[in-house]
Design a protein around this motif. Structure first.
Motif, PDB file in Angstrom:
ATOM      1  N   GLN A 283       0.776  -1.251  -0.114  1.00 28.19           N
ATOM      2  CA  GLN A 283      -0.114   0.067   0.032  1.00 28.19           C
ATOM      3  C   GLN A 283       0.892   1.310  -0.134  1.00 28.19           C
ATOM      4  O   GLN A 283       0.638   2.101  -0.930  1.00 28.19           O
ATOM      5  CB  GLN A 283      -1.014  -0.002   1.188  1.00 28.19           C
ATOM      6  N   LEU A 284       1.907   1.314   0.717  1.00 28.77           N
ATOM      7  CA  LEU A 284       2.764   2.331   0.780  1.00 28.77           C
ATOM      8  C   LEU A 284       3.413   2.651  -0.394  1.00 28.77           C
ATOM      9  O   LEU A 284       3.593   3.644  -0.906  1.00 28.77           O
ATOM     10  CB  LEU A 284       3.696   2.214   1.778  1.00 28.77           C
ATOM     11  N   ASP A 285       3.806   1.393  -1.048  1.00 25.01           N
ATOM     12  CA  ASP A 285       4.547   1.596  -2.345  1.00 25.01           C
ATOM     13  C   ASP A 285       3.696   2.129  -3.195  1.00 25.01           C
ATOM     14  O   ASP A 285       4.201   2.755  -4.255  1.00 25.01           O
ATOM     15  CB  ASP A 285       5.150   0.034  -2.690  1.00 25.01           C
ATOM     16  N   LYS A 288       3.392   5.730  -2.860  1.00 25.90           N
ATOM     17  CA  LYS A 288       4.668   6.659  -3.256  1.00 25.90           C
ATOM     18  C   LYS A 288       5.185   6.590  -4.607  1.00 25.90           C
ATOM     19  O   LYS A 288       5.635   7.648  -5.120  1.00 25.90           O
ATOM     20  CB  LYS A 288       5.912   5.987  -2.484  1.00 25.90           C
ATOM     21  N   HIS A 289       4.371   5.935  -5.247  1.00 22.22           N
ATOM     22  CA  HIS A 289       4.502   5.768  -6.879  1.00 22.22           C
ATOM     23  C   HIS A 289       3.316   6.550  -7.511  1.00 22.22           C
ATOM     24  O   HIS A 289       3.257   6.474  -8.819  1.00 22.22           O
ATOM     25  CB  HIS A 289       4.541   4.631  -7.421  1.00 22.22           C
ATOM     26  N   GLY A 290       2.806   7.295  -6.831  1.00 20.54           N
ATOM     27  CA  GLY A 290       1.689   8.465  -7.519  1.00 20.54           C
ATOM     28  C   GLY A 290       0.392   7.838  -7.698  1.00 20.54           C
ATOM     29  O   GLY A 290      -0.199   8.181  -8.663  1.00 20.54           O
ATOM     30  N   ILE A 291       0.270   6.455  -7.379  1.00 22.52           N
ATOM     31  CA  ILE A 291      -1.071   5.754  -7.564  1.00 22.52           C
ATOM     32  C   ILE A 291      -2.135   6.619  -6.687  1.00 22.52           C
ATOM     33  O   ILE A 291      -1.891   6.978  -5.735  1.00 22.52           O
ATOM     34  CB  ILE A 291      -1.005   4.546  -7.394  1.00 22.52           C
ATOM     35  N   SER A 292      -3.407   6.469  -7.325  1.00 24.80           N
ATOM     36  CA  SER A 292      -4.547   7.124  -6.494  1.00 24.80           C
ATOM     37  C   SER A 292      -4.493   6.503  -5.274  1.00 24.80           C
ATOM     38  O   SER A 292      -4.435   5.359  -4.878  1.00 24.80           O
ATOM     39  CB  SER A 292      -5.776   6.610  -7.201  1.00 24.80           C
ATOM     40  N   VAL A 293      -4.650   7.432  -4.216  1.00 18.92           N
ATOM     41  CA  VAL A 293      -4.592   7.118  -2.846  1.00 18.92           C
ATOM     42  C   VAL A 293      -6.053   6.527  -2.532  1.00 18.92           C
ATOM     43  O   VAL A 293      -5.855   5.188  -1.780  1.00 18.92           O
ATOM     44  CB  VAL A 293      -4.479   8.497  -1.795  1.00 18.92           C
ATOM     45  N   ASN A 294      -6.827   6.722  -2.995  1.00 19.51           N
ATOM     46  CA  ASN A 294      -8.265   6.047  -2.805  1.00 19.51           C
ATOM     47  C   ASN A 294      -8.393   4.500  -3.202  1.00 19.51           C
ATOM     48  O   ASN A 294      -8.516   3.445  -2.661  1.00 19.51           O
ATOM     49  CB  ASN A 294      -9.390   6.737  -3.481  1.00 19.51           C
ATOM     50  N   PHE A 295      -7.628   4.514  -4.450  1.00 13.46           N
ATOM     51  CA  PHE A 295      -7.301   2.932  -4.971  1.00 13.46           C
ATOM     52  C   PHE A 295      -6.443   2.107  -4.311  1.00 13.46           C
ATOM     53  O   PHE A 295      -6.525   1.171  -3.855  1.00 13.46           O
ATOM     54  CB  PHE A 295      -6.652   2.927  -6.423  1.00 13.46           C
ATOM     55  N   LEU A 347      -1.339   1.828 -12.121  1.00 16.55           N
ATOM     56  CA  LEU A 347      -2.339   1.299 -11.378  1.00 16.55           C
ATOM     57  C   LEU A 347      -2.482  -0.024 -12.004  1.00 16.55           C
ATOM     58  O   LEU A 347      -3.026  -1.084 -11.075  1.00 16.55           O
ATOM     59  CB  LEU A 347      -3.715   2.079 -11.659  1.00 16.55           C
ATOM     60  N   ALA A 348      -2.427  -0.476 -13.035  1.00 16.30           N
ATOM     61  CA  ALA A 348      -2.536  -1.937 -13.849  1.00 16.30           C
ATOM     62  C   ALA A 348      -1.327  -2.873 -13.127  1.00 16.30           C
ATOM     63  O   ALA A 348      -1.850  -3.871 -12.874  1.00 16.30           O
ATOM     64  CB  ALA A 348      -2.210  -1.842 -15.388  1.00 16.30           C
ATOM     65  N   SER A 349      -0.374  -2.220 -12.855  1.00 16.80           N
ATOM     66  CA  SER A 349       0.760  -3.219 -12.214  1.00 16.80           C
ATOM     67  C   SER A 349       0.600  -3.517 -10.923  1.00 16.80           C
ATOM     68  O   SER A 349       0.750  -4.671 -10.546  1.00 16.80           O
ATOM     69  CB  SER A 349       1.998  -2.237 -12.254  1.00 16.80           C
ATOM     70  N   VAL A 350      -0.129  -2.627 -10.196  1.00 18.35           N
ATOM     71  CA  VAL A 350      -0.459  -3.027  -8.883  1.00 18.35           C
ATOM     72  C   VAL A 350      -1.618  -4.057  -8.893  1.00 18.35           C
ATOM     73  O   VAL A 350      -1.501  -4.804  -7.910  1.00 18.35           O
ATOM     74  CB  VAL A 350      -1.164  -1.598  -8.127  1.00 18.35           C
TER      75      VAL A 350
END
Length: 450
Positions: A283-285, A288-295, A347-350
Motif C-alpha cells: 500500500q505504501l509502495d 509513493k509511486h503516485g497511484i491514486s490514494v483511494n485506490f 495502477l495496472a501493475s498494482v
C-alpha cells in the motif's frame, strides 16, 4: 497446530503418493486440528451438526476474523505510521511492530496448543479475547511519535493475544466434527480472509476520515471486542483432554535426524523472510509511486481477496499436481512476483501484482499443513512437528520486514527491498526442490528395502 492429526497413513512412492496427496487436499485446514478424542472412535460418536457444533464453528469463524484478519491488515498501519503518526521513525523500525506481532502469533501457538491439550480451552480463549480488546483500546491512547507505546500495545499485546486464540479456535472444531471436518474447517478459515478484507477497508476509511487515528482504532476495538465476546459465548468443548501427551523433546530429536524435514524448515524460514514484504509495504509502495490514494487503500483488499481464492482452490489443484510439486510452483511464483514489484509504477501493475501474488500466497498458506503431514513418517507426532515448525518459522517473520524496511531507507529506494525479498524467497523455493529430491530418493530406497 500443536496437536495430533486424525491421519493414520504412511506415504509411499507411486500410487501411494496419489492417495496421500488426495488425503492431504481433503485436510488442508483440518491438519491444524488436534485429535482430542480417541482416534479410533466411530463416526457416530461425533455430532456432525446440531446447535452446539455449529455455534462453535461460528465462534471459531469470528475468532479467525478478529485475530488473523486484523494481524494481516498491518499494511494499513505501516502506511499510516510512516506518513503521519511515527514520522520520526524509519520504515524498518515501524515494521518491527508488525513483525514482532507475527512472530509472537507463531511462537505462542506452542504454548496455546499445550494449554488446550490440557483442558484450558476456555481460560485461553477468554484471556486472549480480553488481551486483544485491551491492547487495541490502549493503542488508541498512544500519542504521535511515541514508538514504545505502540510497540507494547500492538506489537506485544496484539501478537500474544492472537497467538493464544488461533490454534485453540481451530482445534475445538475436532470436538464436534469428523466426517464434515474439512468443510467446516474451510468455513472457519474463511474468517481470516474475510477479516483481512473488511479490516483494511474499515481502518483506511477511519484513519483518513473525520474520526482520525485514535477514534478509528477505538471503533475497530469496539467491533473486535463485541465479536470476540460473541465468539466466547458460542464455542463449546465436548471431549476430555487426551490421556497421552506428546513428548516435544523426543519429537524434536527425531526432527533433527530427518533430513527432508530439516530442509523443509530451512526453506520455509528463508521463504518467510520475504513473504510478508507485499503485505506490509504494498500500500505504501503504491501511494509513493503516485497511484491514486483511494485506490491504494484497496490494494490490500484485492490482495487478500485473491489470497482467499488461492486457499480455496489449492486442494483441487493438489489432487493433480501433488503437494510437493504445488508447493514448489507456488513458492517460486511468489518469489518471482516479489521481484516484479521492482516494476510497480501504474495502477495496472498494482492490480496484477496483487492478484497474482495474492493467489499464490494463498496456496502457500493452504499447503503448509499438508506439506508437514507429507514429511511426517510417524503421524502420531504430527502435532508436535507442526508446533516446532511454526515456532521456528516465526523467526523468519520477525526479521524479514525490518530488514526490508532498513533497505528501503528514508529515500524510499523500492528496488532494493524488492530484490532482497524476492531473492531470499526464491532461495527458499530452491531448497524445497532439494527437499523433494531427497525425499523421493529416500522413498525409493524404502521401497527397495521392503
Amino acid at each position: 497446530m500443536v496437536a495430533k492429526s486424525d491421519l493414520r497413513t504412511v506415504h509411499t512412492e507411486g500410487a501411494a503418493f496419489k492417495e496421500s496427496d488426495k488425503e492431504n487436499s481433503e485436510t488442508l485446514q483440518a491438519c491444524r486440528v488436534s485429535n482430542d478424542g480417541d482416534p479410533s472412535s466411530p463416526l457416530h460418536d461425533f455430532p456432525e451438526g446440531g446447535l452446539a457444533a455449529w455455534s462453535t464453528a461460528f465462534g471459531a469463524f469470528l475468532i479467525q476474523f478478529c485475530t488473523i484478519g486484523y494481524m494481516t491488515s498491518f499494511g494499513v498501519y505501516q502506511d499510516f505510521y510512516t506518513q503521519h503518526y511515527l514520522t520520526n521513525e524509519t520504515a524498518s523500525a515501524i515494521s518491527w511492530i508488525g513483525s514482532t506481532g507475527a512472530f509472537l502469533m507463531n511462537a505462542m501457538s506452542l504454548v496455546a496448543g499445550l494449554l488446550h491439550d490440557r483442558g484450558y480451552f476456555y481460560h485461553v480463549m477468554i484471556t486472549g479475547s480480553f488481551l486483544q480488546s485491551f491492547s487495541l483500546f490502549m493503542l488508541s491512547f498512544s500519542k504521535p511519535d511515541q514508538y514504545y507505546q505502540i510497540f507494547i500495545s500492538q506489537g506485544l499485546g496484539l501478537g500474544i493475544a492472537t497467538g493464544l486464540m488461533d490454534i485453540p479456535s481451530l482445534a475445538v472444531i475436532s470436538h464436534h466434527f469428523r466426517r464434515r471436518r474439512t468443510v467446516v474447517m474451510t468455513f472457519v478459515a474463511a474468517g481470516s480472509s474475510l477479516g483481512a478484507i473488511v479490516y483494511p477497508i474499515m481502518l483506511n476509511n477511519l484513519f483518513n476520515g473525520p474520526l482520525g487515528f485514535a477514534d478509528g482504532v477505538r471503533v475497530s476495538a469496539g467491533l473486535t471486542a463485541s465479536l470476540l465476546f460473541t465468539a466466547c459465548l458460542c464455542m463449546r468443548t465436548r471431549l476430555d483432554p487426551p490421556a497421552t501427551r506428546v513428548n516435544y523433546v523426543v519429537a524434536a530429536r527425531k526432527c533433527i535426524r530427518d533430513v527432508p524435514f530439516i530442509l523443509m524448515m530451512a526453506g520455509s524460514f528463508l521463504f518467510q523472510i520475504g513473504f510478508y514484504y507485499p503485505l506490509f509495504f504494498l500500500q505504501l509502495d503504491s501511494i509513493k509511486h503516485g497511484i491514486s490514494v483511494n485506490f491504494s487503500f484497496y490494494s490490500l483488499v484485492i490482495l487478500n481477496g485473491f489470497n482467499f481464492t488461492g486457499q480455496l482452490t489449492s486442494g483441487f489443484i493438489a489432487e493433480f499436481t501433488g503437494v510437493l510439486n504445488l508447493v514448489i510452483i507456488a513458492t517460486l511464483s511468489c518469489g518471482v512476483i516479489i521481484l516484479g514489484m521492482i516494476g510497480l509504477s501504474s495502477l495496472a501493475s498494482v492490480v496484477v501484482l496483487c492478484a497474482v501474488w495474492g493467489y499464490f500466497s494463498g496456496i502457500c498458506i493452504a499447503m503448509a499443513a499438508p506439506l508437514t503431514t507429507f514429511l511426517t513418517p510417524d503421524l502420531s507426532e504430527l502435532g508436535a512437528r507442526m508446533g516446532i515448525c511454526i515456532f521456528s518459522l516465526g523467526f523468519g517473520n520477525l526479521i524479514g520486514t525490518p530488514i526490508s524496511g532498513a533497505l528501503l531507507t528514508s529515500s524510499y529506494i523500492w528496488w532494493i527491498p524488492s530484490l532482497f525479498s524476492g531473492i531470499v524467497s526464491l532461495s527458499g523455493a530452491m531448497i524445497f526442490i532439494v527437499m523433494q529430491h531427497v525425499f523421493l530418493r529416500r522413498q525409493r530406497v524404502d521401497v527397495i528395502i521392503e
